[in-house]
Design an enzyme around this catalytic site. Structure first.
Site, PDB file in Angstrom:
ATOM      1  N   ASP A  66      79.144  34.736 136.431  1.00 50.98           N
ATOM      2  CA  ASP A  66      77.788  34.979 136.395  1.00 50.98           C
ATOM      3  C   ASP A  66      76.938  34.371 137.338  1.00 50.98           C
ATOM      4  OD1 ASP A  66      75.812  36.331 134.946  1.00 50.98           O
ATOM      5  OD2 ASP A  66      75.579  34.534 133.179  1.00 50.98           O
ATOM      6  N   LEU A  92     101.508  34.555 140.288  1.00 49.12           N
ATOM      7  CA  LEU A  92     100.281  34.544 139.623  1.00 49.12           C
ATOM      8  C   LEU A  92     100.003  36.070 138.935  1.00 49.12           C
ATOM      9  CD1 LEU A  92      97.461  33.021 138.769  1.00 49.12           C
ATOM     10  CD2 LEU A  92      96.501  34.250 140.819  1.00 49.12           C
ATOM     11  N   HIS A 124      76.708  40.834 143.954  1.00 51.63           N
ATOM     12  CA  HIS A 124      77.870  41.435 143.906  1.00 51.63           C
ATOM     13  C   HIS A 124      78.897  41.143 144.870  1.00 51.63           C
ATOM     14  CE1 HIS A 124      76.435  42.130 139.712  1.00 51.63           C
ATOM     15  NE2 HIS A 124      75.736  43.184 140.240  1.00 51.63           N
TER      16      HIS A 124
HETATM   17  C1  FPP Z   1      77.373  39.039 136.497  1.00 51.43           C
HETATM   18  O1  FPP Z   1      76.253  38.696 137.029  1.00 51.43           O
HETATM   19  C2  FPP Z   1      78.496  39.589 137.280  1.00 51.43           C
HETATM   20  C3  FPP Z   1      78.803  40.900 136.984  1.00 51.43           C
HETATM   21  C4  FPP Z   1      78.347  41.696 136.017  1.00 51.43           C
HETATM   22  C5  FPP Z   1      79.719  41.471 137.957  1.00 51.43           C
HETATM   23  C6  FPP Z   1      80.884  40.619 138.607  1.00 51.43           C
HETATM   24  C7  FPP Z   1      81.486  41.328 139.810  1.00 51.43           C
HETATM   25  C8  FPP Z   1      81.723  40.642 140.859  1.00 51.43           C
HETATM   26  C9  FPP Z   1      82.020  39.251 141.164  1.00 51.43           C
HETATM   27  C10 FPP Z   1      82.428  41.245 142.118  1.00 51.43           C
HETATM   28  C11 FPP Z   1      83.244  42.178 141.908  1.00 51.43           C
HETATM   29  C12 FPP Z   1      84.603  41.779 141.299  1.00 51.43           C
HETATM   30  C13 FPP Z   1      85.956  41.828 141.673  1.00 51.43           C
HETATM   31  C14 FPP Z   1      86.721  41.453 140.652  1.00 51.43           C
HETATM   32  C15 FPP Z   1      85.999  42.309 143.000  1.00 51.43           C
HETATM   33  P1  FPP Z   1      74.897  39.120 136.795  1.00 51.43           P
HETATM   34  O2  FPP Z   1      74.852  40.461 137.761  1.00 51.43           O
HETATM   35  O3  FPP Z   1      74.869  39.286 135.375  1.00 51.43           O
HETATM   36  O4  FPP Z   1      74.065  38.144 137.399  1.00 51.43           O
HETATM   37  P2  FPP Z   1      72.699  37.655 136.835  1.00 51.43           P
HETATM   38  O5  FPP Z   1      72.752  37.077 135.439  1.00 51.43           O
HETATM   39  O6  FPP Z   1      72.161  36.565 137.631  1.00 51.43           O
HETATM   40  O7  FPP Z   1      71.859  38.833 136.727  1.00 51.43           O
END
Ligand code: FPP
Length: 228
Positions: free
Chosen positions: A8, A119, A25
């Protein structure tokens, strides 16, 4: 050892830098690679990453599209590295709402890494733990055995191999909640929360979380033999 991570903080990381959320992201995807490789070098057997929850479909269309593109590109570009590093990749979650090009990238990396044993990396996409539990219960029908239910639960999320319960759940980004992630499997998970936004999360912090886990006393509802 099975570690789950709720990655997150990507959006806030980007906004604080005056960038679009999608830049967060992208930065987060680079951290995924570092943490996966750190996990492969440590005593982690299974790593489950929460990449896209079923509730995330409600985000703006452009953000959803960017995430799907990022996931697809990541799966395509990581396939050779995963094979070289012995990492078996399995995407869990619903597949019926994913676009064909993403489905084909999933199929391709799952096939290419099927024999890898160092893994098991599970990436949760269009994943909802509640939905998985619900589907498994419906499919198990009158069959009461817990093992049958657990098999159904794995099948409901396309899990290729039994990953077992989560031992350690890490959530970055400062929030302290489960957000519909592995609810069944986290029954006795040790929880580690970090205020660091995911794009700033380092291998050092990952290792610190593993060390914190090693210090925890796990009782699974029992009383330890040496306590009076
Ligand atoms: C939550 O942060 C994160 C996500 C919804 C997406 C996670 C994706 C990645 C880390 C990149 C792609 C993944 C892979 C496996 C290659 P948020 O956007 O809710 O953050 P915020 O709470 O600050 O808004």
């Amino acid at each position: 050892m099975h570690v789950g991570i709720i990655m997150d903080g990507n959006g806030r990381w980007a906004i604080e830098r005056g960038m679009p959320r999608t830049a967060g992201h992208r930065a987060g995807a680079a951290v995924v690679r570092a943490v996966v490789e750190a996990a492969a070098r440590s005593r982690v057997d299974v790593l489950t990453l929460y990449a896209f929850s079923s509730d995330n479909w409600a985000r703006p269309r452009t953000e959803v599209a960017a995430l799907m593109r990022l996931l697809r590109r990541h799966l395509v570009s990581e396939a050779p590295r995963s094979v070289a590093n012995g990492i078996r990749v399995n995407v869990i979650g619903r597949r019926d709402r994913l676009e064909p090009r993403l489905l084909s990238a999933i199929d391709s990396i799952e096939r290419a890494t099927a024999a890898c044993g160092r893994l098991l990396l599970r990436i949760a996409v269009d994943y909802s733990a509640r939905r998985a539990i619900f589907d498994a219960a419906r499919a198990a029908g009158s069959m009461r055995a817990l093992t049958c239910f657990e098999r159904r639960l794995a099948r409901a999320t396309h899990a290729a191999a039994r990953a077992g319960d989560v031992d350690l759940l890490i959530r970055t980004g400062g929030e302290r909640r489960l957000s519909d992630f592995l609810l069944w499997e986290c029954a006795y998970a040790e929880l580690v929360f970090s205020d660091t936004y995911w794009p700033d999360f380092t291998e050092g912090e990952f290792r610190a979380a593993l060390a914190e886990f090693a210090r925890r006393e796990r009782r699974f509802g029992r009383v330890l033999a040496n306590s009076a």
